[in-house]
Design a protein around this motif. Structure first.
Motif, mmCIF file in Angstrom:
data_model
loop_
_atom_site.group_PDB
_atom_site.id
_atom_site.type_symbol
_atom_site.label_atom_id
_atom_site.label_comp_id
_atom_site.label_asym_id
_atom_site.label_seq_id
_atom_site.Cartn_x
_atom_site.Cartn_y
_atom_site.Cartn_z
ATOM 1 N N PHE A 203 0.614 -1.063 -0.001
ATOM 2 C CA PHE A 203 -0.135 -0.033 0.092
ATOM 3 C C PHE A 203 1.214 1.157 -0.421
ATOM 4 C CE2 PHE A 203 -3.362 -2.743 1.048
ATOM 5 C CZ PHE A 203 -3.948 -2.187 0.329
ATOM 6 N N ILE A 204 2.141 1.325 0.268
ATOM 7 C CA ILE A 204 2.888 2.103 0.516
ATOM 8 C C ILE A 204 3.639 2.812 -0.492
ATOM 9 C CG2 ILE A 204 4.754 3.431 1.705
ATOM 10 C CD1 ILE A 204 4.624 1.817 4.842
ATOM 11 N N LEU A 205 3.718 1.780 -1.344
ATOM 12 C CA LEU A 205 4.570 1.483 -3.297
ATOM 13 C C LEU A 205 4.074 1.875 -3.347
ATOM 14 C CD1 LEU A 205 6.758 -1.746 -2.795
ATOM 15 C CD2 LEU A 205 7.946 0.620 -2.329
ATOM 16 N N TRP A 206 2.192 1.417 -3.557
ATOM 17 C CA TRP A 206 1.277 1.749 -4.611
ATOM 18 C C TRP A 206 0.967 3.518 -5.042
ATOM 19 C CZ3 TRP A 206 -3.375 -2.115 -5.722
ATOM 20 C CH2 TRP A 206 -4.073 -1.573 -6.445
ATOM 21 N N PHE A 207 0.634 3.730 -3.143
ATOM 22 C CA PHE A 207 0.990 5.067 -2.765
ATOM 23 C C PHE A 207 2.186 5.448 -3.502
ATOM 24 C CE2 PHE A 207 1.513 9.042 0.151
ATOM 25 C CZ PHE A 207 0.578 9.798 -0.077
ATOM 26 N N THR A 243 -3.920 -6.782 -10.059
ATOM 27 C CA THR A 243 -3.864 -7.709 -8.782
ATOM 28 C C THR A 243 -5.017 -8.526 -8.543
ATOM 29 O OG1 THR A 243 -3.165 -5.355 -8.079
ATOM 30 C CG2 THR A 243 -4.847 -6.809 -6.677
ATOM 31 N N VAL A 244 -6.409 -8.275 -9.555
ATOM 32 C CA VAL A 244 -7.193 -8.551 -9.851
ATOM 33 C C VAL A 244 -7.065 -9.939 -10.828
ATOM 34 C CG1 VAL A 244 -9.574 -8.590 -10.598
ATOM 35 C CG2 VAL A 244 -8.787 -7.095 -9.513
ATOM 36 N N SER A 260 0.250 -13.885 -0.406
ATOM 37 C CA SER A 260 1.341 -12.589 -1.309
ATOM 38 C C SER A 260 1.534 -12.891 -2.172
ATOM 39 C CB SER A 260 2.546 -13.530 -0.663
ATOM 40 O OG SER A 260 3.170 -14.671 -1.311
ATOM 41 N N MET A 261 1.171 -13.673 -3.782
ATOM 42 C CA MET A 261 1.168 -13.538 -4.535
ATOM 43 C C MET A 261 0.141 -11.867 -5.049
ATOM 44 S SD MET A 261 2.457 -15.205 -7.411
ATOM 45 C CE MET A 261 3.025 -16.645 -7.101
ATOM 46 N N THR A 262 -0.375 -12.329 -4.870
ATOM 47 C CA THR A 262 -1.328 -11.488 -5.275
ATOM 48 C C THR A 262 -1.208 -10.136 -4.822
ATOM 49 O OG1 THR A 262 -3.281 -13.081 -4.940
ATOM 50 C CG2 THR A 262 -3.526 -10.323 -4.966
ATOM 51 N N LEU A 263 -0.341 -9.476 -3.691
ATOM 52 C CA LEU A 263 0.398 -8.585 -3.368
ATOM 53 C C LEU A 263 1.302 -7.967 -4.576
ATOM 54 C CD1 LEU A 263 1.216 -9.249 0.666
ATOM 55 C CD2 LEU A 263 -0.561 -7.215 -0.886
ATOM 56 N N ASN A 264 1.841 -9.114 -5.202
ATOM 57 C CA ASN A 264 3.812 -8.860 -5.895
ATOM 58 C C ASN A 264 2.410 -8.680 -8.093
ATOM 59 O OD1 ASN A 264 5.502 -11.967 -5.137
ATOM 60 N ND2 ASN A 264 5.673 -10.034 -4.743
ATOM 61 N N GLY A 265 1.578 -8.983 -6.941
ATOM 62 C CA GLY A 265 0.174 -8.701 -9.213
ATOM 63 C C GLY A 265 0.522 -7.241 -8.581
ATOM 64 N N SER A 266 0.296 -6.379 -7.928
ATOM 65 C CA SER A 266 0.486 -4.784 -7.489
ATOM 66 C C SER A 266 1.277 -4.743 -8.468
ATOM 67 C CB SER A 266 -0.532 -4.923 -5.747
ATOM 68 O OG SER A 266 -1.928 -5.010 -5.752
ATOM 69 N N GLY A 293 0.444 -9.023 -14.650
ATOM 70 C CA GLY A 293 -0.567 -10.259 -13.376
ATOM 71 C C GLY A 293 0.157 -11.670 -13.789
ATOM 72 N N PHE A 294 -0.606 -12.021 -14.962
ATOM 73 C CA PHE A 294 0.393 -13.768 -15.826
ATOM 74 C C PHE A 294 2.101 -13.596 -15.570
ATOM 75 C CE2 PHE A 294 -3.907 -13.334 -17.385
ATOM 76 C CZ PHE A 294 -4.424 -14.684 -17.558
ATOM 77 N N ALA A 295 2.813 -12.309 -15.926
ATOM 78 C CA ALA A 295 3.638 -12.425 -16.263
ATOM 79 C C ALA A 295 4.464 -12.570 -14.946
ATOM 80 C CB ALA A 295 4.276 -11.305 -16.763
ATOM 81 N N VAL A 296 3.938 -12.359 -14.406
ATOM 82 C CA VAL A 296 4.645 -12.230 -12.163
ATOM 83 C C VAL A 296 4.164 -13.417 -11.726
ATOM 84 C CG1 VAL A 296 2.624 -11.157 -10.802
ATOM 85 C CG2 VAL A 296 5.000 -10.745 -10.642
#
Length: 576
Positions: A203-207, A243-244, A260-266, A293-296
């Motif tokens: 969330f910090i990084l996204w911001f 993320t989705v 954790s993988m979804t966080l990586n997706g963001s 998303g697929f690539a990560v």
């Protein structure tokens, strides 16, 4: 008119400084992500590395790095401008400094939990000294890629891919963590200790990414405000869609949406959109997010399972793979020429020249970073050593590298209060109001135990392992039959069925440990059969996981404070 120009200049400078502050705060985001996705015994070491990336990189970049990157418009190299003596644009200097530190800190997570701190500090200095500045000069400093029309608006390649490639080389040369792969090369899941910290970091990084991308317009005057608004939107959209996408992919592949993988997706969506956030339409940003998303997901699995490179936080997949991919995709989806309206991407009739330049730029930077970082890490390995010792890795780098016994000192295994189901159970006897020195201590008055150590039914210890949700029912049932003293512990375990198959970052966990409570009681006057009957009645649902009851004969019980034994030692205590 002059006043308006001065106002516009002030606005532009302010915008750059706001961006610099936001990009600086990304260091906190990286620190939280990396700490959360690694084990607690290395938390202090992770924080120190992120802190030193910025603290070492800042003076190094001031000393020579900035001049190499922006000192001239020659094709390959800027110039040696020691201490930036010929530069007085402090806004640009600080803005570029925080970008340099971001690239350096990406490597920390991939090499986490087994790297010598001294070797890491040297790496951090060298990437800021010349590795990042030279390739940065090619892209942003008027170098050969810039003159060819290579487009990397805010650093998918210049910042993130440089860090991602360096992370891959470092992790590969360093080798995997102890226990990461079995004798057949199958990866084992090594769980991070705090998904909460990892999520906070994301969330910090996204911001902060709004500053990373949006403030790279380097101004807000005139049409720059419109461009910044579009950049904010495409940046956010790509991250959300990625993320989705990852959530759905992991839900299908692992049967549950992987946290954790979804966080990586963001982060993957943010990295991928960074190169073309100023040129793509919202539709293009969404497609880039889906592809990222697929690539990560498959990229992290490929690095982990096929290449056997241990990357605890997925830095190679997020920053390396998605950084390269996002830059190349800009050659397909670019619609707006920055400051104009020319269509550049292949999909908008721009032809393949621009796309080819993007591919060439990515390949060239990969080659540069791979060669230089291989030399750097190999020399470190052969000289001062790159990897921590086995003992240091097993014990944790915190204690050996930093003398830090625990990054979570107040969360030791022994705590004064344990909370279960809203009820509190004191785990220690009340401490005396005033400490008593050993020399002045009054000898303990040992009471003579009763003649019989146990009651007619003997002394029996009963251990009950059950679902956490059933604790209140169990407590009430035991209280009703006269059992009020107990010790309650949070435990993890599974039966012979080994639980349901679970995945962590795409790796199936061999042993799925489920959260349980363990209730220990010792009885003498109360019949063990009564305890077992009450526990079975309170815990039974008829489904797998109701729990188990273990019964042990106890030879004796000794109360340390008074010396009482047997049945007497069980009296007057809130727990055993």
């Amino acid at each position: 008119m002059d006043e308006l120009k001065a106002l516009a200049t002030s606005l532009d400078t302010t915008w750059i400084l706001v961006g610099a502050a936001l990009v600086f705060f990304m260091q906190a985001g990286f620190a939280m992500v990396e700490t959360g996705l690694t084990r607690a015994k290395n938390a202090g070491n992770i924080i120190m590395k992120n802190l030193m990336d910025f603290s070492i990189g800042t003076p190094i970049y001031w000393f020579i790095g900035f001049g190499i990157m922006f000192g001239s418009t020659s094709p390959l190299f800027g110039k040696i401008d020691l201490f930036c003596m010929s530069t007085d644009d402090f806004a640009t200097m600080i803005f570029q400094t925080v970008f340099c530190a971001t690239s350096a800190t990406i490597v920390s997570g991939a090499m986490a939990e087994r790297t010598k701190f001294s070797a890491y500090c040297i790496y951090s200095a060298l990437i800021s000294l010349f590795v990042y500045p030279i390739s940065g000069h090619w892209i942003w400093g008027g170098g050969w890629l810039s003159t060819m029309g290579f487009h990397d608006f805010a650093g998918s390649t210049a910042v993130h891919m440089v860090g991602g490639v360096a992370a891959f080389i470092g992790a590969a040369i360093l080798g995997p963590r102890i226990g990461k792969y079995d004798k057949n090369g199958k990866p084992n899941a090594i769980l991070g200790h705090s998904m909460t910290l990892a999520a906070l970091g994301v969330f910090i990084l996204w911001f902060c990414w709004f500053g990373f991308n949006g403030c790279s317009t380097l101004g807000m005057s005139g049409d720059l405000a419109t461009s910044a608004a579009r950049i904010f939107y495409t940046t956010n959209l790509a991250a959300a869609v990625a993320t989705v996408t990852v959530m759905i992919i992991t839900w299908v592949r692992y049967k549950k949406p992987d946290v954790s993988m979804t966080l990586n997706g963001s982060l993957a969506g943010l990295v991928a959109i960074t190169a073309g956030c100023d040129t793509v339409t919202p539709a293009g940003a969404a497609i880039i997010g889906i592809i990222a998303g697929f690539a990560v997901v498959f990229g992290i699995e490929f690095v982990d399972k096929v290449l056997k490179v241990d990357d605890p936080v997925g830095a190679v997949g997020v920053h390396g793979i998605c950084g390269a991919l996002g830059t190349i995709l800009t050659g397909l989806f670019a619609y707006y020429d920055f400051g104009g309206g020319e269509k550049l991407g292949v999909l908008y009739g721009g032809g393949f020249h621009f796309f080819g330049v993007q591919v060439l730029g990515v390949a060239s930077v990969i080659a540069w970073v791979a060669v230089t970082m291989t030399i750097i890490f190999t020399v470190l390995k052969k000289t001062i050593g790159l990897r921590a010792s086995v003992a240091e890795e097993v014990d944790g780098l915190d204690i050996h590298e930093h003398g830090l016994a625990s990054a979570y000192a107040d969360f030791a295994l022994v705590s004064s209060i344990n909370n279960f189901g809203g009820a509190q159970y004191t785990a220690l006897e009340p401490m005396p109001e005033k400490p008593v020195a050993v020399d002045d201590a009054v000898p303990v008055q040992v009471k003579t135990p009763t003649e019989t150590i146990a009651s007619d039914t003997g002394i029996t210890k009963i251990t009950i392992v059950a679902k956490q949700s059933k604790f209140d029912d169990l407590k009430e049932a035991l209280n009703e039959i006269g059992v009020t003293g107990m010790t309650v512990t949070n435990v993890l375990g599974c039966g012979v069925q080994k639980g349901k198959a679970e995945y962590y970052r795409g790796v199936q966990m061999d042993l799925n440990l489920l959260p349980k409570i363990q209730v220990d009681v010792v009885v003498s006057k109360v019949s063990p059969d009564a305890v077992i009957k009450a526990a079975k009645k309170a815990l039974y649902t008829g489904h797998i996981g109701d729990g188990k009851i273990f019964v042990y004969n106890v030879a004796n019980v000794v109360k340390v404070r008074t010396g009482e034994e047997g049945y007497d030692a069980l009296q007057g205590e809130d727990f055993f």
